[in-house]
Structure formats: C-alpha cells, structure tokens
Motif scaffolding. Structure first.
Motif, mmCIF file in Angstrom:
data_model
loop_
_atom_site.group_PDB
_atom_site.id
_atom_site.type_symbol
_atom_site.label_atom_id
_atom_site.label_comp_id
_atom_site.label_asym_id
_atom_site.label_seq_id
_atom_site.Cartn_x
_atom_site.Cartn_y
_atom_site.Cartn_z
ATOM 1 N N VAL A 36 7.889 75.744 5.256
ATOM 2 C CA VAL A 36 9.000 76.685 5.078
ATOM 3 C C VAL A 36 10.298 76.008 5.495
ATOM 4 O O VAL A 36 10.431 75.506 6.607
ATOM 5 C CB VAL A 36 8.772 77.974 5.893
ATOM 6 C CG1 VAL A 36 9.982 78.896 5.787
ATOM 7 C CG2 VAL A 36 7.520 78.693 5.418
ATOM 8 N N LYS A 37 11.276 76.008 4.607
ATOM 9 C CA LYS A 37 12.540 75.327 4.868
ATOM 10 C C LYS A 37 13.486 76.222 5.671
ATOM 11 O O LYS A 37 13.484 77.444 5.532
ATOM 12 C CB LYS A 37 13.197 74.925 3.552
ATOM 13 C CG LYS A 37 12.417 73.852 2.788
ATOM 14 C CD LYS A 37 13.146 73.453 1.511
ATOM 15 C CE LYS A 37 12.386 72.377 0.762
ATOM 16 N NZ LYS A 37 13.072 71.984 -0.504
ATOM 17 N N ALA A 38 14.308 75.573 6.490
ATOM 18 C CA ALA A 38 15.296 76.278 7.309
ATOM 19 C C ALA A 38 16.694 75.991 6.776
ATOM 20 O O ALA A 38 17.053 74.826 6.554
ATOM 21 C CB ALA A 38 15.184 75.835 8.762
ATOM 22 N N TYR A 39 17.473 77.055 6.577
ATOM 23 C CA TYR A 39 18.839 76.911 6.080
ATOM 24 C C TYR A 39 19.820 77.626 7.008
ATOM 25 O O TYR A 39 19.479 78.639 7.639
ATOM 26 C CB TYR A 39 18.970 77.487 4.670
ATOM 27 C CG TYR A 39 18.253 76.674 3.616
ATOM 28 C CD1 TYR A 39 18.789 75.466 3.177
ATOM 29 C CD2 TYR A 39 17.057 77.116 3.059
ATOM 30 C CE1 TYR A 39 18.146 74.711 2.206
ATOM 31 C CE2 TYR A 39 16.409 76.376 2.088
ATOM 32 C CZ TYR A 39 16.952 75.167 1.669
ATOM 33 O OH TYR A 39 16.312 74.421 0.719
ATOM 34 N N GLY A 40 21.060 77.092 7.034
ATOM 35 C CA GLY A 40 22.107 77.682 7.856
ATOM 36 C C GLY A 40 23.229 78.294 7.061
ATOM 37 O O GLY A 40 24.173 78.830 7.640
ATOM 38 N N ASN A 41 23.151 78.250 5.731
ATOM 39 C CA ASN A 41 24.122 78.973 4.908
ATOM 40 C C ASN A 41 23.465 79.391 3.605
ATOM 41 O O ASN A 41 22.519 78.753 3.118
ATOM 42 C CB ASN A 41 25.391 78.141 4.659
ATOM 43 C CG ASN A 41 25.149 76.940 3.774
ATOM 44 O OD1 ASN A 41 24.964 77.094 2.563
ATOM 45 N ND2 ASN A 41 25.132 75.746 4.371
ATOM 46 N N VAL A 42 23.968 80.481 3.047
ATOM 47 C CA VAL A 42 23.304 81.106 1.900
ATOM 48 C C VAL A 42 23.458 80.279 0.628
ATOM 49 O O VAL A 42 22.625 80.369 -0.274
ATOM 50 C CB VAL A 42 23.833 82.544 1.682
ATOM 51 C CG1 VAL A 42 23.391 83.437 2.824
ATOM 52 C CG2 VAL A 42 25.346 82.573 1.535
ATOM 53 N N GLU A 43 24.513 79.486 0.534
ATOM 54 C CA GLU A 43 24.689 78.658 -0.662
ATOM 55 C C GLU A 43 23.561 77.643 -0.783
ATOM 56 O O GLU A 43 23.020 77.417 -1.874
ATOM 57 C CB GLU A 43 26.045 77.944 -0.621
ATOM 58 C CG GLU A 43 27.234 78.847 -0.883
ATOM 59 C CD GLU A 43 27.640 79.663 0.339
ATOM 60 O OE1 GLU A 43 27.109 79.388 1.449
ATOM 61 O OE2 GLU A 43 28.467 80.580 0.186
ATOM 62 N N ASP A 44 23.190 77.004 0.330
ATOM 63 C CA ASP A 44 22.096 76.038 0.296
ATOM 64 C C ASP A 44 20.781 76.710 -0.072
ATOM 65 O O ASP A 44 19.979 76.167 -0.842
ATOM 66 C CB ASP A 44 21.963 75.339 1.654
ATOM 67 C CG ASP A 44 23.105 74.370 1.928
ATOM 68 O OD1 ASP A 44 23.821 74.019 0.965
ATOM 69 O OD2 ASP A 44 23.281 73.979 3.099
#
Length: 374
Positions: free
Chosen positions: A64-72
């Motif tokens: 499961v990938k972790a993201y810090g902004n919705v665009e990514d």
C-alpha cells in the motif's frame, strides 16, 4: 471480477470509534478490508509520514502506497476509486484532482460544503463520465428498503400523509468537542442540519419521493455550548455560540400529493427512547418505523417495522435480509456504509451518486431558505 483498487483520503492512525477523524476507520476501512469487491492500494493523509503511520497502525499490506498530497494519489495509475472521508470543508479540494484524473469517487456526505461545491464536483464527474457515490448510507439500510417495498406494493393503499419525530442529539446538549467545532456553525456546511437531518431526508425521499413544496421553521434553543478538548477534558471555550439549528420543523406536500410533517427535537433524554419514529399513512393502513437510541442512519441500533393493513391487524414485519458475511460482520457504526459499498460494487439502486447528492443539497437549501437561514 477484479476488485476495485481504492485510494483512501483521510485515514486516522487511531482505533475505530466515534469521534472526529475516526469515521474513515470505523466505517470506510471496516467496510473495505473484508470485502472481496475492493482492494486498498494507497492512503493519502496530510503528509507521507502520516499516511505511513496509518498504514502501519492498521497493518495494511506493505504494498500500500503512502501519499502526502491528493494530486500524487490521483496520478497513481493503480488507483481506480478515490475514497474521501475527511472534514467537509476539504471535500472539493480532495476530490477535484481525482475527478480531473478521471477516477471514480466516493465522497462522504455532505458532498460539498455548499451546493456550489457539490455542483462543481458533479460537473467534473459528468464531463469524465465517471461512476460516483455519496455517503448517504441510510438509503442502504434493509429496514428502509422493506418499508419502501411495502409502500410501492400498495400494502397501505395510496400514501396520504407521513409524520416523523426525530430526537437528534449525538451527545450532551450543552457540551461539544473542540476538534469538531465546525459542527456548531450553520455556514460550515457540516452541522446537525446538513449532516444528521440530511441523512434522514435522503432516506425519506428514497422511500416516499420528492417534495412539491415546503414550509419550515428552525430554532436554536441551546445557543451556548461548552467546548471541550476530547483528549484532555480541558474546557477550551465555556461559552461558544451555536448558529446551526438544534430544532428543525418541516412541513410540506410531496409530488404524490401526500402531506408531510417532520420535526426534530433535542431532549436530554427522549422519553420514549426513540431516536426516530416515522409514520407512513395510507388509504388502507399505516406503517411505523422506530429506532432505539441515536444514529439511526448507521444501521446499528435496534429497529422495528410494524404495519396495520386493511385487515385491521397490526403486524411486526421481518425486514432482515440475507447478506454476505463480509457485510453483516462489520461492527457498528459502519454497517450501513458496508452495505453502501456493496451496493456500489454490484450496481444496486440504493446508493446516491453525485447527481442525487446535488439534488439533496438543493432540497436542503430550499428548506433552509424558507426558514430564513439563506
């Protein structure tokens, strides 16, 4: 059929429960994990570190990938469905990149902090021909579905009227959590009217149809609220003013000609123990739906359905239905959300898409405008 690959926006690194920031855990995560129709492939929080903490805390797979902004997150080609479960003031900001990236979207209710925001999301979804869903989980309750089938079958004849009494508090009347201060403000779009009352209204029109006209009265009978830090118990503000109505009265006529009265009240403790009592009267009989306690929209409280038809005999109706274990095993308060996800995956008609969500927003505006709140 391959499971729908989901990217979660707003997953707390805390256990399930009731409170600010926990709905994504208690309802969305709890519904998605056991379902064969979905696979969580990404989590997006305010930072990559926060997303990673949530992934680790809930023991999600290392893939499961972790993201810090919705665009990514929106640009991740492995993500098919974006699931937005955060404060309503940020729904548009979170959902817009996903819609522009042509992702399916589940946005919790309210769809937007205003009707204009909801309409913007709907327009983007239409332009991309996207399948969407809004978190009005009350419509997925089999208790409600049974009442709808009884009405449509003519079991009580032609519907002539409906009377609803709602006991609405979700906690002590004069105390509220500082972390969800927005709930006290009408303009926030995320308050008792736009959330709790709206959940009922979505189910009401699902069963009985739309309003032809409305007359309404709102009141704030408990205008001063003590704000308390939910973790420390510290009083943050002893005299916070409430602007969102705590009493809501709506009368009107439906498109089918039935007359309607819906009232909410905020007693410290309802004398009958009911969070909701809903009567549907017809030319040949009457239906009564009742719940004990509060939170009727979650599907977790004891609920009863009774009917008296033209034979004059009052009967208790069995509304339970066969459900797969991955749905019925979801713990309160997430059960109706699990049913909502199931309906979306199987293309059933008991969930609202963005178009129905906008329609509900507009009905709420009509009611509020008549009460002098807009």
């Amino acid at each position: 059929m391959s499971p729908i690959r989901v990217g979660l926006i707003g997953l707390s690194s805390e256990p399930a429960g009731v409170g600010q920031g926990k709905w994504g855990v208690s309802a969305h995560l709890a519904s998605l994990l056991p379902s064969p129709h979905y696979e969580i492939v990404a989590v997006c929080n305010s930072s990559v570190e926060s997303a990673r903490r949530s992934i680790d805390y809930h023991k999600l797979p290392s893939s499961v990938k972790a993201y810090g902004n919705v665009e990514d997150l929106a640009n991740d080609s492995n993500v098919e469905l974006i699931d937005v479960s955060i404060v309503v003031s940020r729904h548009l900001l979170a959902a817009k990149p996903a819609l522009l990236a042509k992702k399916q979207a589940f946005v919790e209710w309210p769809l937007g902090a205003s009707t204009a925001e909801a309409e913007e999301m709907l327009q983007l979804a239409k332009e991309a021909n996207l399948k969407t869903i809004v978190g009005t989980q009350f419509c997925a309750d089999p208790w409600l579905a049974k009442a709808k089938r009884l009405v449509e079958s003519g079991a009580i004849g032609r519907v002539t009227s409906s009377d609803v009494q709602i006991s609405s508090p979700t906690g002590p009347i004069h105390t509220w959590t500082a972390e969800a201060e927005f709930y006290l403000d009408f303009e926030s779009g995320g308050n008792e009217y736009h959330i709790t009352f709206a959940h009922f209204l979505s189910g009401f029109v699902y069963v009985l149809g739309d309003f032809a006209n409305v007359k309404s009265t709102f009141a704030v009978q408990h205008p001063i609220v003590k704000l308390v830090n939910s973790k420390t118990g510290e009083v943050v503000n002893p005299e916070r003013r409430r602007t969102a109505p705590d009493h809501i009265f709506v009368q009107g006529t439906l498109d089918n000609g039935a007359v309607v009265s819906i009232s909410t009240r905020t007693p410290p403790r309802p004398i009958d123990g009911h969070g909701l009592r809903w009567l549907i009267t017809g030319t040949e009989g009457e239906i009564e739906l009742t719940t004990s306690g509060r939170g009727y929209q979650t599907g977790s409280n004891p609920r009863a359905l009774q009917i008296i038809a033209k034979d004059g005999v009052k009967k208790t109706v069995d509304w339970e239905q066969d459900e797969p274990s991955h749905v019925k095993s979801v713990a309160p308060p997430g059960l109706n959300t699990a049913r909502l996800f199931e309906a979306y995956a199987l293309n059933k008609d008991c969930y609202s898409d963005f178009e129905k969500g906008v329609k509900l927003h507009k009905l709420l505006d009509r009611i509020a405008k008549d009460a002098g709140y807009m």
